[in-house]
Design a protein around this motif. Sequence first.
Motif, PDB file in Angstrom:
ATOM      1  N   HIS A 123       0.827  -1.203   0.000  1.00  0.00           N
ATOM      2  CA  HIS A 123       0.000   0.000   0.000  1.00  0.00           C
ATOM      3  C   HIS A 123       0.866   1.259   0.000  1.00  0.00           C
ATOM      4  CE1 HIS A 123      -3.047   2.654   2.385  1.00  0.00           C
ATOM      5  NE2 HIS A 123      -3.095   2.921   1.097  1.00  0.00           N
TER       6      HIS A 123
ATOM      7  N   HIS B  82      -6.966   2.107  -5.295  1.00  0.00           N
ATOM      8  CA  HIS B  82      -5.761   2.634  -5.946  1.00  0.00           C
ATOM      9  C   HIS B  82      -5.683   2.167  -7.403  1.00  0.00           C
ATOM     10  CE1 HIS B  82      -3.312   4.668  -2.804  1.00  0.00           C
ATOM     11  NE2 HIS B  82      -3.980   3.901  -1.970  1.00  0.00           N
TER      12      HIS B  82
ATOM     13  N   HIS C  53       1.498   4.429  -2.603  1.00  0.00           N
ATOM     14  CA  HIS C  53       1.430   5.873  -2.311  1.00  0.00           C
ATOM     15  C   HIS C  53       2.691   6.601  -2.786  1.00  0.00           C
ATOM     16  CE1 HIS C  53      -2.303   6.889  -0.256  1.00  0.00           C
ATOM     17  NE2 HIS C  53      -2.333   5.609   0.054  1.00  0.00           N
TER      18      HIS C  53
ATOM     19  N   HIS D 128      -9.400  -1.084  -0.390  1.00  0.00           N
ATOM     20  CA  HIS D 128      -8.667   0.163  -0.582  1.00  0.00           C
ATOM     21  C   HIS D 128      -7.572   0.033  -1.653  1.00  0.00           C
ATOM     22  CE1 HIS D 128      -7.104   4.093   0.132  1.00  0.00           C
ATOM     23  NE2 HIS D 128      -5.903   3.599   0.396  1.00  0.00           N
TER      24      HIS D 128
HETATM   25 FE   FE2 Z   1      -4.072   4.481   0.100  1.00  0.00          FE
END
Ligand code: FE2
Length: 427
Positions: A199, A238, A203, A234
């Motif tokens: 994750h 993305h 980012h 989540h």
């Molecule tokens: Fe995120």
Amino acid sequence: MAFEDRYGNQLTCSSEEAAAAYREGIDHLLGATYGAVEALSKATEIDPGFAIAQAGLARALMMAGDMKSAKEAITSAINNRATCSEREQLHVQVFEQLFANRAAEARRLAEAHLITFPRDALIAQLCSGVFGLIAFSGCAATEAQIRGFSSWLMPHYGDDWWMRGIHAVSLCETGQPDKALDLMELSLETNPRNANGAHFKAHALYEMNKPEAGLEYLSKWLTDYDKRSQLHGHLSWHVALWSMGLGDKKTMWSMIDENVGPGASLGLPINTATDTAAIYYRAELAGVEVAPERWQKLSQYVAEKFPNPGQSFVDIHSALSHAMAGNSAELAKFLDQPKGFAGNLVRSIAETWRLIVQQKWQEALTALTPVMSEHAKLGGSRAKRDMLEFTYLNLLLKLGKSSEAQRFIKTRRAAFTDSVPLAGWPG
Ligand SMILES: [Fe+2]
């Protein structure tokens, strides 16, 4: 015989089998992988007096969305803690405050606890990250605070994969995505199936505006990630966001309808609500049509899951959903009752959504302007708060202020200057 967790902290339990199950469960929590509830349940079944495992189970159940069972587990931990070590008693005390909805006190106790026991990783995790106790404290300097927090802890953790990941994301969110990516790669070398690592790498690639590289990495990584895991919805968000930016609407919609939206995601409502609202609105900004029925379904979902204002990061997404669905009664709650750690910002943003729906571009810009210098108070990631940045840009374009829009993006989100995912850009 002495038993320990993976960080060398003493465990008050009856057997190595219980300790092993505890270590497994905590690693699932630190890595956001599926299996925390099962492993920690096993630990507490082997040793019904294992207080810190009951606290861990409470956290795991909370992250699985089962608050009723979570409260039962933390009650068991509180009842059993008297015979534990000082560290374990304080550890349980932090969770006791968390479950009593006393976030500020939980944070105060956690930070004090970590001075003496810096390698109590589950307590450190509560404070770190973009959804943690610091992020949701309503301070405009939370990003720097989180980086200071992880910088302070780093020397205590050696080459630990979790700590490297959590420090990396704090670098990412304070304008150092290159350093973040290097550190994240080291974390993922040690534990490539660590979902928090995947994750945070996503980012870093987002902040560097590398959608092709991000999409290629995350799409493959997601293939082997259990859908029941905490971050599945989540991470799919993305993928949907990058797909949308690269013009692949088919993948964007399939991600939303299979993994992100209400009824599709198995994650926490905070993710389902904020991810769905964010991708719908980012899609609209990019010129992709979102059917009114989608907004109406989302408005119903957030009204059911978050009936009252109070969680400011969620609230700005709830208000957006209600405004776009034409649900003025629900929207009014966010206009009339500013509550929560960033309640005043919520009110201004809710007012912005209300005015945008009425196509009152200048008034909307006026409402949104004071928010822009301090929206870090809302918590969440920069990627998520780009919804506000791009809304502001869109309003400038609507008003024919393209030169100002160019200056705005160059001063605030320079990496996106040449490829803002906004219909009509560069104006
Ligand atoms: Fe995120």
